[in-house]
Scaffold this motif. Structure first.
Motif, mmCIF file in Angstrom:
data_model
loop_
_atom_site.group_PDB
_atom_site.id
_atom_site.type_symbol
_atom_site.label_atom_id
_atom_site.label_comp_id
_atom_site.label_asym_id
_atom_site.label_seq_id
_atom_site.Cartn_x
_atom_site.Cartn_y
_atom_site.Cartn_z
ATOM 1 N N GLU A 1 27.981 46.376 52.126
ATOM 2 C CA GLU A 1 28.373 46.196 53.637
ATOM 3 C C GLU A 1 29.429 45.049 53.449
ATOM 4 N N THR A 2 28.604 43.878 52.881
ATOM 5 C CA THR A 2 29.491 42.880 52.769
ATOM 6 C C THR A 2 28.831 42.392 51.186
ATOM 7 N N PHE A 3 30.041 42.105 50.574
ATOM 8 C CA PHE A 3 29.744 41.842 49.132
ATOM 9 C C PHE A 3 29.415 40.437 48.817
ATOM 10 N N GLU A 4 28.284 40.412 48.077
ATOM 11 C CA GLU A 4 27.960 39.030 47.561
ATOM 12 C C GLU A 4 28.817 38.576 46.183
ATOM 13 N N THR A 5 28.683 37.396 46.025
ATOM 14 C CA THR A 5 29.624 36.663 45.099
ATOM 15 C C THR A 5 28.687 36.623 43.591
ATOM 16 N N ILE A 6 29.142 37.329 42.751
ATOM 17 C CA ILE A 6 28.313 37.145 41.387
ATOM 18 C C ILE A 6 28.840 36.028 40.399
ATOM 19 N N ILE B 1 27.135 56.190 44.741
ATOM 20 C CA ILE B 1 27.557 54.964 45.537
ATOM 21 C C ILE B 1 26.346 53.771 45.228
ATOM 22 N N ASP B 2 26.752 52.594 45.222
ATOM 23 C CA ASP B 2 25.786 51.649 44.941
ATOM 24 C C ASP B 2 26.263 50.674 46.367
ATOM 25 N N GLU B 3 25.241 50.544 46.916
ATOM 26 C CA GLU B 3 25.228 49.778 48.401
ATOM 27 C C GLU B 3 24.867 48.255 48.157
ATOM 28 N N LYS B 4 24.478 47.761 47.177
ATOM 29 C CA LYS B 4 23.842 46.406 46.912
ATOM 30 C C LYS B 4 24.598 45.494 45.796
ATOM 31 N N ARG B 5 25.173 46.013 45.018
ATOM 32 C CA ARG B 5 25.796 45.253 44.022
ATOM 33 C C ARG B 5 26.974 44.334 44.725
ATOM 34 N N GLY B 6 27.162 43.206 44.355
ATOM 35 C CA GLY B 6 28.096 42.138 44.564
ATOM 36 C C GLY B 6 29.409 42.389 43.723
ATOM 37 N N LEU B 7 30.419 41.579 44.089
ATOM 38 C CA LEU B 7 31.664 41.365 43.160
ATOM 39 C C LEU B 7 31.422 40.365 42.218
ATOM 40 N N ASP B 8 31.653 40.798 41.088
ATOM 41 C CA ASP B 8 31.768 39.789 39.637
ATOM 42 C C ASP B 8 33.037 39.085 39.721
ATOM 43 N N HIS B 9 33.375 38.124 38.705
ATOM 44 C CA HIS B 9 34.410 37.453 38.833
ATOM 45 C C HIS B 9 35.725 37.999 38.247
ATOM 46 N N GLY B 10 35.534 39.493 37.576
ATOM 47 C CA GLY B 10 36.616 40.139 37.218
ATOM 48 C C GLY B 10 37.330 40.737 38.620
ATOM 49 N N ALA B 11 36.467 40.662 39.564
ATOM 50 C CA ALA B 11 36.780 41.075 41.103
ATOM 51 C C ALA B 11 37.374 40.156 41.985
ATOM 52 N N TRP B 12 36.273 39.128 41.992
ATOM 53 C CA TRP B 12 36.636 38.146 43.211
ATOM 54 C C TRP B 12 37.668 37.108 42.759
#
Length: 256
Positions: free
Chosen positions: A56-61, A101-112
């Motif tokens: 729903e809102t991505f955490e930052t990994i 579908i994964d509704e828990k995992r955040g965004l890793d540094h390759g993404a964010w």
């Protein structure tokens, strides 16, 4: 139709740097229509099954260590688009690609790290997608091709990785470019611009210095995924290429 892109994400510290490449990313939104949503494949999210990240809102990994403290205070609280995630799962299913579908995992540094340079406000919905290093190169391309129609819906598709990515060969004090890295990328450029998929699918056997440039393929896969989304028009354009530490390539490819 919205172009799709491959962005090299380099080291996590790229988000703090000021150079030609980061300037390109920072100015990207000035020259690109604002997308309705972003779909991003990251080299740092590997799964055996194709996984669709829709928190729903991505955490930052913070999937790295030993970098500047400032990086560990950065966040990228993008929200997702659940309907788009469902649409992607349906597109995959039509092609016989199993996905979850994964509704828990955040965004890793390759993404964010890339997204923070492109759209620092984090005001565009994001759907994250995993990669699987054990598929064939043709299968990677076909996964990208499956998502082509999203480009007609103003969805920006991004592959985040690196064409030359060999951490064991980095020259931390180097100011020049290692010839082997440049030769591999030059070969790659010629095949991408010619849309020579046969050669690209067999790059490990055909490209010069492929073993040095791509010792493991997880960072190369996002290029094939992004390329696959451009199968209808088959136009590839190199927007930037530079290097850090002698051979870590920072490149940006646009696919129409």
């Amino acid at each position: 139709m919205m172009p799709s892109y491959f962005f090299a994400h380099g080291a996590p510290s790229i988000v703090l740097e000021d150079n030609e490449y980061t300037q390109l990313l920072k100015k990207f939104k000035e020259n690109t229509p604002k997308p309705k949503a972003i779909v991003l494949f990251s080299a740092h999210w590997e799964e055996a099954a194709q996984t669709i990240g829709a928190a729903e809102t991505f955490e930052t990994i913070y999937d790295f260590g030993g970098f500047q403290e400032e990086l560990y205070r950065m966040t990228y609280p993008a929200q997702t688009d659940r309907s788009l995630a469902g649409q992607i799962q349906s597109l995959f299913a039509k092609q016989g690609i199993q996905s979850v579908i994964d509704e828990k995992r955040g965004l890793d540094h390759g993404a964010w790290a890339v997204l923070k340079l492109l759209y620092p406000e984090a005001d565009i919905p994001v759907v994250a997608l995993s990669v699987n290093r054990y598929l064939t190169n043709e299968q990677q391309y076909q996964i990208g091709k499956t998502l082509t129609e999203l480009r007609e819906q103003d969805v920006l598709i991004i592959g985040s990785g690196g064409t030359v990515h060999n951490l064991r060969r980095l020259n931390w004090r180097s100011e020049g470019i290692d010839p082997w890295a440049e030769q591999f990328d030059s070969w790659l450029q010629s095949k991408l611009e010619a849309w020579d998929t046969e050669a690209l699918f067999n790059y490990r056997e055909l490209a010069p210095y492929a073993e040095e440039a791509v010792p493991t393929n997880e960072h190369f896969i996002p290029l094939l995924l992004a390329m696959g989304t451009g199968d209808a028009n088959r136009q590839a354009k190199l927007l930037h290429r530079s290097y850090q530490y002698g051979n870590l390539s920072l490149s940006c490819w646009q696919f129409h």
